[in-house]
Design an enzyme around this catalytic site. Structure first.
Site: not given
Length: 194
Positions: A117-118, A75, A159-160, A163, A70
């Site tokens: 998380c990226l 991000q 999660h997304e 963000h 994702g």
């Protein structure tokens, strides 16, 4: 594929085909924890055009390049309500999901799983998320739809969407674990490695 038929004179006839090349995708660098864009809510998207569709494809390419499931627009430094999800990491093109202005309209169950998380590379922690969620969202053309996810897909949606509200997964960790990660990141920053 070449045509292998021959004429009566024995000369090979080769059919030429031209492949249509896909446009080159931009791979965006992933913004890391500490950048203010990650902690502010994204703006609602009102313009659905070719530029948005291009951004969506670039986000999928960026997510795959980073081995993620994702990726939210903040991000990559864009403070808008857009995210992409593919829990197959590109193995199934039909699993690509675009979330424009998404909202969770139903959640049920509870699962505690390890999450990363990226934007916080190298760190993971256990987060409690719903086992099932239903999301009302729009696609890149502005069409509204609902989608239900369970387990990893539900976790990715949550999660997304977090963000897009300026919330990182660190917020869901215990205070002790969160402080430990923040101290390690601070040390990495001092050493020029973050």
């Amino acid at each position: 594929m070449a045509d292998k038929s021959t004429s009566s004179k024995g000369v090979s006839v080769v059919a030429e085909t031209t492949a249509v090349a896909a446009p080159a995708r931009k791979i965006y660098p992933i913004v890391k924890y500490g950048d203010p864009v990650l902690e502010k809510p994204g703006a609602t998207i009102t313009k659905f055009d070719a530029e948005l569709e291009q951004l969506v494809e670039d986000m999928f390419a960026s997510m795959y390049a980073a081995n993620g499931v994702g990726l939210a627009a903040p991000q990559i430094g864009k403070s808008i309500r857009l995210a992409v999800v593919d829990v197959t990491v590109g193995k199934n093109p039909e699993a690509k999901i675009v979330l424009v202005n998404p909202e969770i309209i139903h959640a049920e169950g509870e699962v505690r799983e390890e999450e990363g998380c990226l934007s916080v590379p190298g760190f993971r922690g256990y987060v409690v998320r719903p086992q099932f969620v239903t999301v009302r969202t729009q696609n890149a053309k502005g069409e509204t739809f609902e989608i239900r996810g369970e387990n990893l897909l539900a976790r990715a949606f949550c999660h997304e969407i977090d963000h897009l509200h300026g919330i990182l997964f660190l917020t869901h960790l215990s205070m002790l674990k969160r402080d430990l990660i923040k101290r390690k990141i601070k040390k990495l920053r001092k050493e020029g490695e973050w």
